[in-house]
Design a protein around this motif. Structure first.
Motif, short mmCIF file in Angstrom:
data_model
loop_
_atom_site.label_atom_id
_atom_site.label_comp_id
_atom_site.label_asym_id
_atom_site.label_seq_id
_atom_site.Cartn_x
_atom_site.Cartn_y
_atom_site.Cartn_z
N VAL A 21 1.21 -1.15 0.25
CA VAL A 21 0.09 0.33 0.14
C VAL A 21 0.89 0.93 -0.13
N ALA A 22 1.83 1.04 1.04
CA ALA A 22 2.63 2.15 0.86
C ALA A 22 3.01 2.64 -0.77
N ALA A 23 4.21 1.79 -1.39
CA ALA A 23 4.64 1.95 -2.26
C ALA A 23 3.78 2.50 -3.53
N TYR A 24 2.26 1.82 -3.48
CA TYR A 24 1.42 2.02 -4.26
C TYR A 24 1.33 3.99 -4.18
N HIS A 25 1.23 4.10 -2.68
CA HIS A 25 0.44 5.84 -2.44
C HIS A 25 2.09 5.98 -2.56
N PHE A 26 2.91 5.89 -2.95
CA PHE A 26 4.27 7.28 -2.94
C PHE A 26 4.46 6.84 -4.18
N LEU A 27 4.52 5.71 -4.77
CA LEU A 27 5.73 5.74 -6.38
C LEU A 27 4.02 5.99 -7.18
N VAL A 28 2.48 5.34 -7.15
CA VAL A 28 1.90 5.13 -8.06
C VAL A 28 0.92 6.41 -8.55
N LYS A 29 0.20 6.70 -6.77
CA LYS A 29 -0.42 7.40 -6.75
C LYS A 29 -0.87 7.80 -5.80
N LYS A 30 -0.81 8.86 -5.22
CA LYS A 30 -1.22 8.93 -3.86
C LYS A 30 -2.90 8.89 -3.08
N PHE A 31 -3.53 8.65 -2.98
CA PHE A 31 -4.48 8.40 -2.48
C PHE A 31 -4.87 8.09 -0.96
N LEU A 32 -3.63 8.48 0.41
CA LEU A 32 -3.74 8.83 1.62
C LEU A 32 -3.64 10.28 1.72
#
Length: 112
Positions: A101-112
């Motif tokens: 989840v962290a990798a997705y948030h920081f590298l793909v798309k910010k959602f948090l």
């Protein structure tokens, strides 16, 4: 499509192909093209995703518990944002849920 191989997240279709977006090493997400290189973007400790450059440091932006992603600052607290499966990265299935989840948030798309 985004993929993961040997600690590096890339923007190609097959694991190991495409341009490097960043990497994960020791629960710290960085923007470098090889494992452990680059500037730290965030970290994960005890299921809590933070913006700091070392484990446990920085502002909490979300957490993961039992496959559920929340926007709270402690594990299991906050509003539900989604499930870990919503933020899957091809090839990263065997990694920890909070790191995915962290990798997705920081590298793909910010959602948090």
């Amino acid at each position: 499509m985004v993929n993961f191989k040997d600690g590096v997240i890339r923007d190609g279709n097959l694991p190991g192909s495409g341009s490097a977006l960043g990497n994960v090493k020791d629960s710290i997400i960085r923007n470098g093209s090889s494992r452990g290189s680059g500037s730290p973007l965030g970290n994960v400790k005890d299921g809590v995703i933070r913006t700091g450059s070392s484990l446990g440091a920085g502002s909490a932006i979300g957490n993961v518990k039992d496959g559920v992603v929340r926007n709270g600052s402690s594990r299991g607290s906050g509003s539900i944002v989604g499930k870990v499966s919503d933020y899957a990265i091809k090839g990263m299935e065997r990694e920890r849920d909070d790191e995915i989840v962290a990798a997705y948030h920081f590298l793909v798309k910010k959602f948090l």
